[in-house]
Structure formats: C-alpha cells, structure tokens
Design a protein around this motif. Structure first.
Motif, PDB file in Angstrom:
ATOM      1  N   UNK A 212       0.829  -1.207   0.000  1.00 49.38           N
ATOM      2  CA  UNK A 212       0.000   0.000   0.000  1.00 49.38           C
ATOM      3  C   UNK A 212       0.863   1.256   0.000  1.00 49.38           C
ATOM      4  N   UNK A 213       1.921   1.264   0.813  1.00 52.30           N
ATOM      5  CA  UNK A 213       2.808   2.430   0.874  1.00 52.30           C
ATOM      6  C   UNK A 213       3.518   2.642  -0.455  1.00 52.30           C
ATOM      7  N   UNK A 214       3.912   1.550  -1.096  1.00 55.17           N
ATOM      8  CA  UNK A 214       4.590   1.635  -2.393  1.00 55.17           C
ATOM      9  C   UNK A 214       3.691   2.290  -3.425  1.00 55.17           C
ATOM     10  N   UNK A 215       2.446   1.838  -3.484  1.00 58.27           N
ATOM     11  CA  UNK A 215       1.541   2.380  -4.487  1.00 58.27           C
ATOM     12  C   UNK A 215       1.175   3.825  -4.179  1.00 58.27           C
ATOM     13  N   UNK A 216       0.858   4.107  -2.934  1.00 63.08           N
ATOM     14  CA  UNK A 216       0.429   5.456  -2.564  1.00 63.08           C
ATOM     15  C   UNK A 216       1.555   6.476  -2.655  1.00 63.08           C
ATOM     16  N   UNK A 217       2.807   5.982  -2.609  1.00 61.35           N
ATOM     17  CA  UNK A 217       3.961   6.878  -2.736  1.00 61.35           C
ATOM     18  C   UNK A 217       4.395   7.042  -4.192  1.00 61.35           C
ATOM     19  N   UNK A 218       3.656   6.416  -5.110  1.00 67.66           N
ATOM     20  CA  UNK A 218       4.076   6.394  -6.508  1.00 67.66           C
ATOM     21  C   UNK A 218       3.682   7.605  -7.310  1.00 67.66           C
TER      22      UNK A 218
END
Length: 324
Positions: A36-42
């Motif tokens: 989730x953090x990876x996607x939301x930080x993208x």
C-alpha cells in the motif's frame, strides 16, 4: 485559476490527507503496509481527494471529516489500480513496476482488498448513512464496470455508447462520488448536492476521454506505462471506435488482428496511431471531452463566485490540458 492555484487552495488539507493515509497504512500488517505504501507513494495528482475537498469548501464545510473522506477515496482509488493491474497483467504503473509485478497477484489482490475494507472502516466511523450509501454505490459501479469490460474484451464491434458506459462506471462514478461526499458534508440542499454530483460525473467522463487520447498521443514517459496498452489488453476505447466508424474493412482488420494477437506482431503500432489520426477520431474524441467539460461547468449554474467555486470551474480545464 491555474492548476497550481487550484491545488494551493486545498494544499494544507491534502497534506493532512497524506498523513491520514500514512496513519492507516501504519495499522496494516507488514506485507499489506509495504504494498500500500509503495503504491500510494508512486505519485499521482490526488485529484479525487482534491475534488472532495473543493466540493466540501464550496458547500460550506472545512474540517476533519473532509480530510478522512479524502483519504478514503484515495485509498479506494488505489485499491482499484491494484486490482486493475492484476486483471490486465500490467507490468508498470506511473513509470514504476506495478504491485503485481513486484509482489505477485495473490499478495496484490489481498492488499487491494485490505485498502477497500480499511477505507470503509474509516467511513463507518463518520456514523453517516449517506456517506456509506455513496461509497457502496460507487464501489459497486466500479466492480460492475470491470465485469462489463471483461465481457467486452477483444471485441471490435463496440460503439460510442459502450465506451461511455464503461467510462461512467469505471471513472466518472468515483469523481461523482467525491463531489457528492463533499456536498454531503456541507450546508447545501438536495438540488445543490445533485448538481455537484453531476459536475463530478461529467468531469470524470472528460478525464477518461483525455486518458483515452493520451494512450495514442503521449510518450511512455508521460503516461508512466507503454502507449497503446489499452488495445494490447483487448480494450477498444472511444478514439478507436470513432476511427473504425470512419474507416473501411482493411482498417477494421488491422485492429482485429491486434486484438487476436494481444499485441503488435503482424501490425505495427504506427499503423494504429495513423488510423486514428487520419480518420479524425482524435479530434472527435477531443470535441467530446470538451463537451463533457463544458457540461461539468454548467452544473455550477453561475454560482461559482467563491474561491472554491472558481477552483471547481477551473478543474475541467486542468483535466483537458493534462499530459499524463
């Protein structure tokens, strides 16, 4: 208003939305939190929470509920992106490896499910049935849109009505939900709430048509994914539908070949881009996007006199002018 001025109006609230999202991710178990953090930080413009915040301000509300619901709609949007990439077998998202290409389909689907459930838990804390009704309806629309699209994959016989139905279900319903949620938080009557929901619907349709255009006109760097990816995935978008309406049997066969091969083997990408350019399909799609943007503005019915109203009036132009 410029794009910078639009987002500057809600900049501090958007920062709080990001903080709320980070807080929610921190509550997840490690595999889910990482994805989730990876996607939301993208990256991403956070246009959906911005629309919710602008609609709330336009309706006379600024407060914590708008912050939380801004996080909710962004988390729902992120969940749909994860699931879409799994379904499409996509390898990239916003110029980075997609979640499914990094963690596999199983973990990615479960991470998307967690984002959905966590977003609804946050919404439930508002203790407002109207908010839940809006979120349930838009989520059902998006799921139904994905099912309708799967049923139509690989077909070259689709028409304008098919494309707009998919755009309404997969994109416009979330835009409309954002503006309706913002309205529901404010001191506005039912007619005003419906007008804002309609505004979001038409803005969302314009957004999707611009997306469809960019698939033919932007570079991979601008898009953050390969160009003509929709066609390779078996999706016939509005520019190609218009092109096939104007072209003859040989052109239709080119498109059918790409759909059958699920890629560009016998047909070069340049042949497809030339087809949509030479038939005037790109111009026709731009005109349709312009019309939806105009209809979005008309929903404000001359009441856009506040800073929030002027920002909402400017959002459709921002949508039309974007290049990614």
């Amino acid at each position: 208003m410029t794009a910078k001025e639009i987002f500057e109006l809600v900049r501090e609230d958007l920062i709080k939305v990001e903080q709320e999202i980070a807080l929610q991710n921190g509550a997840a178990i490690e595999p889910v939190a990482e994805i989730a953090s990876y996607l939301l930080a993208g990256g991403g413009k956070r246009l959906r929470p911005a629309l919710l915040l602008l609609a709330a301000g336009y309706a006379g509300y600024r407060g914590d509920s708008a912050i939380r619901l801004g996080a909710v709609v962004e988390m729902i949007h992120s969940a749909t992106l994860i699931h879409d990439d799994v379904i499409d077998g996509a390898n990239t998202r916003r110029s980075r490896p997609s979640a499914n290409s990094r963690w596999g389909n199983h973990r990615s689907v479960l991470a998307g499910d967690w984002l959905y459930m966590q977003s609804f838990q946050m919404a439930l804390a508002e203790r407002n049935f109207k908010i839940l009704d809006v979120l349930i309806e838009l989520t059902q629309d998006m799921v139904e849109g994905e099912l309708v699209q799967l049923n139509k994959l690989g077909r070259a016989d689709l028409g304008e009505e098919d494309a707009l139905e998919l755009a309404a279900r997969k994109t416009a319903c979330l835009f409309s939900g954002c503006t309706r949620l913002g309205a529901a938080l404010g001191n506005i009557d039912d007619a005003g709430e419906q007008a804002l929901a309609d505004y979001g619907h038409f803005a969302g349709l314009a957004f999707q048509l611009v997306d469809d255009l960019l698939d033919f006109t932007a570079s991979p760097e601008q898009l953050g994914k390969p160009v003509l990816s929709d066609l390779k995935e078996g999706k016939l978008t509005l520019p190609l539908i218009y092109a096939l309406e104007a072209a003859g049997a040989p052109a239709r066969r080119l498109v059918e070949t790409v759909l059958e091969e699920k890629g560009f083997g016998s047909v070069r990408p340049e042949q497809i881009t030339a087809l949509v350019q030479e038939t005037g399909a790109l111009d026709r799609t731009r005109i349709a996007a312009l019309d939806f943007a105009r209809r979005a503005k008309s929903c404000l019915n001359g009441t856009a006199t506040s800073d929030f109203g002027r920002a909402l009036m400017a959002v459709p132009d921002f949508i039309l002018d974007r290049d990614n």
